[in-house]
Design a protein around this motif. Structure first.
Motif, short mmCIF file in Angstrom:
data_model
loop_
_atom_site.label_atom_id
_atom_site.label_comp_id
_atom_site.label_asym_id
_atom_site.label_seq_id
_atom_site.Cartn_x
_atom_site.Cartn_y
_atom_site.Cartn_z
N LEU A 112 69.13 65.39 17.79
CA LEU A 112 69.27 65.21 16.35
C LEU A 112 68.12 65.88 15.60
N LEU A 133 65.54 49.72 14.72
CA LEU A 133 66.74 49.03 14.24
C LEU A 133 66.30 47.63 13.83
N ILE B 109 73.41 58.14 13.94
CA ILE B 109 72.60 56.96 14.24
C ILE B 109 73.47 55.70 14.34
N LEU B 112 74.83 55.55 17.70
CA LEU B 112 73.75 55.20 18.62
C LEU B 112 73.46 53.70 18.54
N ALA B 113 73.43 53.18 17.34
CA ALA B 113 73.13 51.75 17.15
C ALA B 113 74.19 50.89 17.84
N VAL B 116 73.53 50.83 21.52
CA VAL B 116 72.39 49.98 21.88
C VAL B 116 72.83 48.51 21.87
#
Lengths: 143, 143
Positions: A112, A133, B109, B112-113, B116
């Motif tokens: 990214l 996060l 993102i 990606l979150a 996770v």
DNA sequence: ACACTAATTGCAAATCATTTGCAATTAGTG
DNA sequence: CACTAATTGCAAATGATTTGCAATTAGTGT
């Protein structure tokens, strides 16, 4: 740990940048090596105060380490600034209620970053990054 | 801007959470709406001090806005804490030398979150996130 | 090993951001 | 329009970080 292979990497960085390897600086470095998580000035000071190291020296050492890129700031939304070793870099999920921190890796971030750089008029390379996060953990969600 | 469509969204959030819409709070909200970038307490105060609003009230308002998720902290490695409107969320590349900030979006993102979260034993959803890239800008690289 | 010098340290005091206590004011409700 | 709890401003307190300065020390050359 004197035998941590990464210790030499960091001391070499400091030497190369012309900083002296003083007792307080090695003490602070070892605190980071022995506590592999984001630390604030106070935590570090508590670990070195017994070894005749002043709070001011801790602050100054953190500044030096940061400018030498031995450590960098982590955004944890706590009341003080936290740092971690640059070579230990990973990401965090932080509970907004209790502050619980879970680590995770995110290898896709490098891709990214490259992408962003290729389009940027101002930047041509990335030094490092910070991805955090924020959430409410399962425990706090119940309470 | 009183005519900013997002203004209503934020005032509704505040009302819903039981906070009164006082003059100082609306002033602070408008400072954020009129300056779409990360702001610190001092910047906000300078904008509202003429309108008989105390520095303490700015601090308290920022706290309230943060807990109501109207604003959130941004990690810019400056000496003070910066905030931005939650609905204005985007990411930044920050120059470590001069502090130049460039914005970028990172739609990957969210994916990606999710990834996770699906693996985490402690968390089941994400409230928000913070991704900052740090670099030396082209200008500073020359100097 | 020894002396030199600039960098580094510890201490005390200063500064800066942020918080707290409290009486006066005000927004939202009926 | 009156009521009441929330909010505000002020002054003072706190807490983190910085600064000035004299004493100490790491790294260098001898």
């Amino acid at each position: 740990m004197k035998n941590d292979p990464k210790r030499k990497i960091y001391t070499e960085i400091l030497k190369t940048k012309g900083y002296k390897l003083t007792a307080p600086r090695l003490l602070v470095l070892d605190v980071f090596l022995q506590n592999r998580k984001p630390l604030n000035a106070d935590f570090v000071y508590e670990k070195v105060r017994t070894k005749k190291t002043d709070r001011v020296t801790v602050y100054r050492t953190l500044k030096i380490f940061e400018s030498a890129r031995v450590i960098h700031q982590v955004n944890l939304k706590k009341d003080s600034v936290f740092f971690e070793l640059t070579k230990d870099h990973h990401h965090h999920i932080v509970c907004l209620e209790c502050g619980l921190i879970e680590d995770f890796d995110a290898c896709t971030i490098d891709q990214l970053a490259k992408n962003v750089i290729s389009k940027s008029p101002y930047f041509s390379s990335i030094d490092h990054h910070s991805l955090e996060l924020f959430a409410i953990c399962k425990k706090c969600n119940k309470g």
